[in-house]
Design an enzyme around this catalytic site. Structure first.
Site, mmCIF file in Angstrom:
data_model
loop_
_atom_site.group_PDB
_atom_site.id
_atom_site.type_symbol
_atom_site.label_atom_id
_atom_site.label_comp_id
_atom_site.label_asym_id
_atom_site.label_seq_id
_atom_site.Cartn_x
_atom_site.Cartn_y
_atom_site.Cartn_z
ATOM 1 N N PRO A 48 0.837 -1.222 0.000
ATOM 2 C CA PRO A 48 0.000 0.000 0.000
ATOM 3 C C PRO A 48 0.864 1.261 0.000
ATOM 4 C CG PRO A 48 -0.043 -1.055 2.164
ATOM 5 C CD PRO A 48 0.695 -1.976 1.252
ATOM 6 N N GLU A 79 1.845 -8.112 8.730
ATOM 7 C CA GLU A 79 2.162 -6.678 8.787
ATOM 8 C C GLU A 79 3.068 -6.260 7.633
ATOM 9 O OE1 GLU A 79 0.765 -4.405 10.613
ATOM 10 O OE2 GLU A 79 -0.435 -6.022 11.453
ATOM 11 N N ARG A 106 -3.230 -7.524 -21.103
ATOM 12 C CA ARG A 106 -4.032 -6.973 -22.206
ATOM 13 C C ARG A 106 -3.173 -6.201 -23.209
ATOM 14 N NH1 ARG A 106 -9.220 -6.740 -21.704
ATOM 15 N NH2 ARG A 106 -9.448 -4.748 -22.773
ATOM 16 N N ASP A 117 -10.317 1.484 -25.325
ATOM 17 C CA ASP A 117 -10.693 1.401 -23.910
ATOM 18 C C ASP A 117 -10.391 2.713 -23.188
ATOM 19 O OD1 ASP A 117 -11.728 -1.143 -23.676
ATOM 20 O OD2 ASP A 117 -9.813 -2.074 -23.199
HETATM 21 C C1 LIG Z 1 -2.076 -6.174 5.867
HETATM 22 S S1 LIG Z 1 -0.981 -5.631 4.627
HETATM 23 C C2 LIG Z 1 0.283 -4.823 5.520
HETATM 24 C C3 LIG Z 1 0.129 -3.346 5.525
HETATM 25 C C4 LIG Z 1 1.277 -2.623 6.202
HETATM 26 N N1 LIG Z 1 1.311 -2.878 7.608
HETATM 27 C C5 LIG Z 1 1.107 -1.120 5.973
HETATM 28 O O1 LIG Z 1 0.276 -0.536 6.659
HETATM 29 O O2 LIG Z 1 1.750 -0.571 5.058
HETATM 30 C C6 LIG Z 1 -0.235 -7.125 4.087
HETATM 31 C C7 LIG Z 1 0.275 -7.117 2.658
HETATM 32 O O3 LIG Z 1 -0.788 -6.888 1.748
HETATM 33 C C8 LIG Z 1 -0.299 -6.264 0.611
HETATM 34 N N2 LIG Z 1 -1.098 -5.046 0.391
HETATM 35 C C9 LIG Z 1 -1.927 -4.463 1.274
HETATM 36 N N3 LIG Z 1 -2.515 -3.397 0.755
HETATM 37 C C10 LIG Z 1 -2.068 -3.276 -0.498
HETATM 38 C C11 LIG Z 1 -2.315 -2.346 -1.549
HETATM 39 N N4 LIG Z 1 -3.133 -1.323 -1.408
HETATM 40 N N5 LIG Z 1 -1.686 -2.535 -2.730
HETATM 41 C C12 LIG Z 1 -0.835 -3.570 -2.907
HETATM 42 N N6 LIG Z 1 -0.564 -4.481 -1.948
HETATM 43 C C13 LIG Z 1 -1.165 -4.343 -0.759
HETATM 44 C C14 LIG Z 1 1.175 -5.978 0.822
HETATM 45 O O4 LIG Z 1 1.925 -6.985 0.173
HETATM 46 C C15 LIG Z 1 1.302 -6.076 2.311
HETATM 47 O O5 LIG Z 1 2.589 -6.467 2.702
#
Ligand SMILES: C[S@@+](CC[C@H](N)C(=O)[O-])C[C@H]1O[C@@H](n2cnc3c(N)ncnc32)[C@H](O)[C@@H]1O
Length: 249
Positions: free
Chosen positions: A91, A118, A155, A170
């Site tokens: 994220p 996490e 795609r 698109d």
């Molecule tokens: C519960 S999340 C951990 C979030 C982290 N503690 C933070 O707040 O940045 C677990 C995993 O989900 C994936 N993930 C969560 N949100 C994401 C997003 N918006 N885009 C891409 N991957 C995501 C990532 O690989 C991350 O390590």
């Protein structure tokens, strides 16, 4: 041209059974337009229980993905290969969009790392080239993000979508949203289809589609219009579209 390869490192390879065994991605794989390889991270967690996570230093909630299995896996998956772009789904990464999908579709080798819990031990970041986010929200794991990324970029691979024009028309391809589409029956619940689409006049149809595309963009995503270059003719159509929207159409 070699088939582009996408490796995905995950604790849940089964997650991809659905998304990768239907529709476009399935076809792209079957036609050897892309080589997708799923890797279970636990294969590199060599203790008796194949442990891939541990408690965080400093205490607090949640678990952290251990550095050893990740490092071993990344080393093994990159070994003997020249250029592998390694991306962590996160994220905290660059927001995934049309431009990035096109950019990544030009890479010959991608290695997508799906986090969980996490997230991963920060020291593994030394082996990561970039972070990609699906949007400003937190998913449970990186798997849905990796599946979306693969679907969107596949795609753009040559020969995947039969009619190239369909991709080029698109939303976002030319910086605008797509125009509305209609199919048979000609009348549905008392509503017809725009007459111009039945005219057989391709020039008029193209003009209508351009105006409707501008109208859609103006109504739903006006921010896109700040970033797109419009010709004199487009600007004229945009004015007409604006008037039609103001008149309620
Ligand atoms: C519960 S999340 C951990 C979030 C982290 N503690 C933070 O707040 O940045 C677990 C995993 O989900 C994936 N993930 C969560 N949100 C994401 C997003 N918006 N885009 C891409 N991957 C995501 C990532 O690989 C991350 O390590």
């Amino acid at each position: 041209m070699p088939t582009p390869r996408i490796d995905i490192l995950t604790l849940f390879p089964d997650y991809f059974t659905g998304p990768f065994t239907v529709s476009m991605v399935k076809r792209a794989v079957a036609r050897k337009k892309v080589d997708i390889r799923l890797h279970d991270l636990r294969k590199w967690a060599t203790d008796k229980h194949h442990t891939a996570d541990d408690v965080p230093y400093g205490g607090g909630a949640g678990m952290v993905m251990k550095p050893e299995p990740l490092t071993k896996a990344l080393t093994a998956l990159k070994r003997g290969r020249k250029k592998v772009k390694t991306l962590l789904m996160s994220p905290q990464g660059r927001r995934f969009d049309h431009g990035m999908a096109v950019e990544l579709s030009e890479e010959k080798a991608l290695l997508l790392v799906c986090g969980h819990y996490e997230g991963i031990d920060e020291r593994v970041m030394a082996m990561i080239d970039g972070e990609v986010s699906l949007g400003d929200y937190v998913l449970t794991g990186g798997e849905p993000a990796a599946a979306v990324l693969v679907d969107a970029l596949v795609r753009f691979l040559p020969g995947v979508v039969g009619d190239r024009q369909s991709v080029e028309k698109d939303s976002f391809f030319n910086g605008l949203l797509d125009y509305p589409h209609y199919t048979r029956p000609r009348f549905f619940k008392g509503r017809g289809v725009p007459e111009v689409l039945l005219s057989g006049n391709h020039a008029l149809i193209e003009k209508w589609r351009k105006k409707e595309s501008l109208k859609n963009t103006l109504a739903k995503r006006p921010d896109l219009l700040d970033r797109v270059e419009l010709s004199g003719e487009d600007l004229k159509l945009l004015k007409e579209a604006q008037k039609e929207l103001e008149a309620g159409g």
